[in-house]
Design a protein around this motif. Structure first.
Motif, PDB file in Angstrom:
ATOM      1  N   GLU A 224     -17.049 -31.946 -38.536  1.00 47.81           N
ATOM      2  CA  GLU A 224     -18.466 -31.618 -38.402  1.00 47.81           C
ATOM      3  C   GLU A 224     -19.298 -32.396 -39.415  1.00 47.81           C
ATOM      4  O   GLU A 224     -20.378 -32.894 -39.087  1.00 47.81           O
ATOM      5  N   ARG A 227     -19.485 -35.937 -38.123  1.00 51.82           N
ATOM      6  CA  ARG A 227     -20.392 -36.052 -36.977  1.00 51.82           C
ATOM      7  C   ARG A 227     -21.838 -35.907 -37.423  1.00 51.82           C
ATOM      8  O   ARG A 227     -22.731 -36.585 -36.915  1.00 51.82           O
ATOM      9  N   SER A 228     -22.085 -35.022 -38.401  1.00 52.50           N
ATOM     10  CA  SER A 228     -23.470 -34.808 -38.829  1.00 52.50           C
ATOM     11  C   SER A 228     -24.015 -36.032 -39.570  1.00 52.50           C
ATOM     12  O   SER A 228     -25.214 -36.159 -39.743  1.00 52.50           O
ATOM     13  N   LEU A 229     -23.121 -36.928 -40.003  1.00 52.11           N
ATOM     14  CA  LEU A 229     -23.587 -38.180 -40.611  1.00 52.11           C
ATOM     15  C   LEU A 229     -23.821 -39.250 -39.552  1.00 52.11           C
ATOM     16  O   LEU A 229     -24.163 -40.381 -39.884  1.00 52.11           O
ATOM     17  N   GLY A 230     -23.571 -38.891 -38.299  1.00 53.42           N
ATOM     18  CA  GLY A 230     -23.837 -39.841 -37.220  1.00 53.42           C
ATOM     19  C   GLY A 230     -22.618 -40.610 -36.756  1.00 53.42           C
ATOM     20  O   GLY A 230     -22.726 -41.509 -35.935  1.00 53.42           O
ATOM     21  N   MET A 231     -21.437 -40.265 -37.282  1.00 52.83           N
ATOM     22  CA  MET A 231     -20.236 -40.965 -36.814  1.00 52.83           C
ATOM     23  C   MET A 231     -19.888 -40.495 -35.406  1.00 52.83           C
ATOM     24  O   MET A 231     -20.062 -39.319 -35.075  1.00 52.83           O
TER      25      MET A 231
ATOM     26  N   ARG B  50     -27.289 -25.428 -36.355  1.00 57.55           N
ATOM     27  CA  ARG B  50     -26.345 -26.392 -35.803  1.00 57.55           C
ATOM     28  C   ARG B  50     -26.813 -26.927 -34.457  1.00 57.55           C
ATOM     29  O   ARG B  50     -26.410 -28.027 -34.057  1.00 57.55           O
ATOM     30  N   ASN B  53     -29.024 -30.305 -34.776  1.00 55.96           N
ATOM     31  CA  ASN B  53     -28.488 -31.671 -34.809  1.00 55.96           C
ATOM     32  C   ASN B  53     -27.368 -31.850 -33.786  1.00 55.96           C
ATOM     33  O   ASN B  53     -26.579 -32.778 -33.867  1.00 55.96           O
ATOM     34  N   LEU B  55     -24.682 -30.240 -33.238  1.00 57.22           N
ATOM     35  CA  LEU B  55     -23.291 -29.892 -33.557  1.00 57.22           C
ATOM     36  C   LEU B  55     -22.825 -28.794 -32.607  1.00 57.22           C
ATOM     37  O   LEU B  55     -21.639 -28.663 -32.316  1.00 57.22           O
ATOM     38  N   GLU B  56     -23.790 -27.987 -32.172  1.00 56.96           N
ATOM     39  CA  GLU B  56     -23.489 -26.933 -31.205  1.00 56.96           C
ATOM     40  C   GLU B  56     -24.261 -27.316 -29.946  1.00 56.96           C
ATOM     41  O   GLU B  56     -25.456 -27.605 -30.040  1.00 56.96           O
ATOM     42  N   ARG B  81     -28.121 -37.753 -34.964  1.00 59.76           N
ATOM     43  CA  ARG B  81     -27.501 -37.082 -36.101  1.00 59.76           C
ATOM     44  C   ARG B  81     -27.660 -37.884 -37.389  1.00 59.76           C
ATOM     45  O   ARG B  81     -27.726 -37.313 -38.467  1.00 59.76           O
ATOM     46  N   MET B  86     -27.173 -32.957 -42.896  1.00 59.14           N
ATOM     47  CA  MET B  86     -26.798 -31.544 -42.917  1.00 59.14           C
ATOM     48  C   MET B  86     -25.935 -31.263 -44.138  1.00 59.14           C
ATOM     49  O   MET B  86     -25.041 -32.038 -44.469  1.00 59.14           O
TER      50      MET B  86
END
Ligand SMILES: Nc1ncnc2c1ncn2[C@@H]1O[C@H](COP(=O)(O)OP(=O)(O)OP(=O)(O)O)[C@@H](O)[C@H]1O
Ligand SMILES: [Mg+2]
Lengths: 322, 245
Positions: A224, A227-231, B50, B53, B55-56, B81, B86
């Motif tokens: 997570e 992914r939140s860094l854009g990967m 979540r 961005n 994630l969910e 993202r 985050m």
């Protein structure tokens, strides 16, 4: 609180030694009973032996001269029908002619000795490289299958599960026969290729399960965060999940590869001359049955111990970030 | 900057019952605004954050970040993202990478920056959050507060337009809460758009432009902190405040 008194260790260690001596004695008595004669001296020649290759005269003629050079001697031959003299080199202590001797064609002039690799060494080498190559291919198959097993795509997941269950639910010996006699015949495969293929498929299924468990053991927060860094999902897998998973799966993978080396002995059933097959062949000519089997077992033990040491060292190197 | 329109997200619980984690939320966060989200446990704060961005993936509704609709089929979620940083409750630093590598990895992989450029940016941010001297350490050697500051710096390294914080201080020992909140205050002062889920009422009072009170997946109250903390309208917000203050 009083410190717990450590009971002395030496009586137990002594008992251990006694038991080992007892086992050795039992073995000795057992072989006495069946009148087995130990011939350990026959074993080394199967690792390495001194081969004598006799050198013969290429033509009929007369020995012109013998020129010693080091441990060798150069025999100059004047061919019967005239022409340029020819030279043959043999080791001096095997020399069988004198200058002036007339020699016939193909007459034995002496010999050249050389060290030759024996069947045990050769078999060991075959075992090592077959295990290595099939382990490498199995690793790739296992990685791909492990990833497919976790894929959201039902087709990939289904195929992975089917493959893993088929392999894990059937004996390796049977798989080798099927691979050699069925797939090998259909695709016209060489027996070595078939053996490597069967072993690679076998180990791949187990590696896949190890990889799957390794990936699942990495906390979800890791992917997570990535992914939140854009990967992307792939980048996350490559840079974040797999490196961490790899560290965790190293011990079970090590166990799997050690098993593979031992399991590779089964390819001897399709007449690949690995360590086990070499051992069986030697026994038919040497009659040193027990010695050869003990030696073969020891060789497997040495290879697997070295491998486990190497992997242990690798594991410690990877542990530096915790 | 953030626009949320009729957002729904349900989970299927273990017994097969439906949990409405986010239930019809519509709100907006302007550029440079700091919004603090509070509410009892299980009220859907994390889930809501979540969704912002991606994630969910939510069931229904619309989330627009800086003019880009998350739900539009042509939207590349990865591209969104990287604009939305985050920070997690449990830091989620990459344990196999040094602090510096934690900050440079995504810059190089996602933003395609040169190693030197990424490193320079990373060192600047580490200096900003006050742990430049730990750049070569592995995260496990850092205290919780330090780890969380690294996590904030890691998110900032992507030059995000929005920062989301999900209880960034909840996993910290009390003496380390301050250092993390200071970094966040600094960030707010510099004009970062922020959505913060927290139980730190002091932070909400001091920094927030608006406080959103959530319960049962809904936003029950949306008011400036001065108003919210002195005269909450909702009875449930009143009970909640009595419990936490
Ligand atoms: N992955 C999930 N699967 C099933 N249910 C979930 C999942 N994630 C959250 N929920 C449920 O959704 C609801 C909202 O959860 P959420 O984590 O958003 O609450 P929260 O306000 O962040 O609570 P807390 O303050 O404890 O972090 C809860 O009832 C929770 O049980
Ligand atoms: Mg939460």
């Amino acid at each position: 609180m009083p410190a717990k008194r450590r009971s002395p260790q030496w009586p137990w260690q002594g008992l251990l030694v006694l038991i080992l001596i007892g086992l050795a004695a039992g073995l000795w008595f057992a072989t006495q009973r069946i009148h087995y004669e130990w011939r350990w001296s026959r074993v080394p020649q199967y690792f390495l032996y001194h081969d004598e290759a006799s050198q013969t005269a290429p033509v009929a003629g007369v020995v012109l001269a013998i020129n010693p050079s080091g441990a060798d001697s150069r025999i100059e031959l004047q061919p019967e029908g005239g022409g340029q003299p020819v030279a043959v080199t043999v080791e001096t202590d095997t020399l069988k002619v004198k200058p002036g001797d007339a020699v016939a064609e193909d007459q034995d002039l002496g010999a050249v000795r050389s060290w030759k690799i024996g069947p045990l060494t050769w078999g060991l080498w075959v075992t090592i490289w077959i295990s290595f190559v099939s382990g490498l291919i199995g690793m790739v198959i296992g990685l791909i299958t492990g990833l497919c097993r976790l894929s959201p795509n039902p087709t990939l997941r289904g195929l992975a599960i089917l493959y893993i269950e088929l392999i894990r639910g059937t004996p390796l010996l049977v798989q080798i026969f099927i691979f050699y006699f069925f797939i090998g015949t259909v695709l016209n495969l060489d027996r070595t290729v078939a053996g490597i293929g069967a072993l690679a498929l076998f180990v791949g299924a187990y590696v896949a399960e190890i990889i799957r468990a390794g990936i699942q053991s990495i906390p979800r927060g890791q992917s997570e965060a990535a992914r939140s860094l854009g990967m992307s999902a792939t980048e996350t897998m490559i840079y974040i999940v797999l490196p961490q998973a790899f560290k965790r799966v190293l011990p079970p993978l090590a166990g799997q590869f050690i098993s593979l080396i031992k399991d590779s002995s089964l390819v001897s059933v399709i007449a690949i001359t690995d360590l086990t097959k070499s051992g069986r062949e030697i026994i038919t000519s040497s009659f040193a049955t027990f010695e050869i089997w003990f030696t073969v077992a020891l060789l497997y033990l040495v290879v697997t111990s070295i491998l486990s040491q190497v992997l242990f060292w690798l594991e410690r190197r990877f542990a530096r970030s915790d | 900057m953030i626009k949320v329109n009729k957002l729904f997200k349900t989970f299927e619980g273990r017994g097969g019952q439906i949990v409405r984690a986010v239930d019809d939320i519509s709100t907006e966060v302007a550029k440079g605004e700091v919004v603090v989200i509070i509410g009892p446990s299980g009220s859907g704060k994390s889930t809501f954050l979540r969704c912002l961005n991606g994630l969910e993936d939510f069931d229904d509704g619309q989330v627009v970040i800086d003019g880009i609709d998350l739900t539009a089929s042509k939207t590349n979620l990865n591209a969104i993202r990287r604009e939305v940083g985050m920070v997690f409750q449990h830091f989620n630093l990459f344990p196999h990478k040094t602090v510096l590598e934690n900050l440079t990895l995504a810059q190089q992989v996602v933003r395609k920056r040169k190693p030197a450029e990424a490193k320079e940016k990373a060192m600047k941010l580490l200096t900003k959050v006050g742990i430049a001297e730990k750049a070569q350490e592995y995260p496990s050697r850092l205290s919780g507060g330090q780890q969380q500051r690294v996590a904030i710096a890691r998110a900032l390294a992507m030059d995000p337009k929005v920062m989301l914080f999900d209880e960034p201080t909840s996993a910290l020992d009390p003496e380390m809460v301050g250092e993390v909140l200071d970094v966040m205050k600094q960030l707010a002062k510099e004009g970062m758009t922020m959505a913060v889920v927290t139980h730190e009422m002091g932070f909400a009072r001091e920094v927030a432009n608006r406080v959103l009170f959530m319960d049962f997946g809904r936003i029950l109250e949306d008011a400036p902190p001065a108003e919210f903390f002195t005269a909450p309208k909702e009875p449930r917000a009143q009970t909640f405040l009595k419990q936490v203050l």
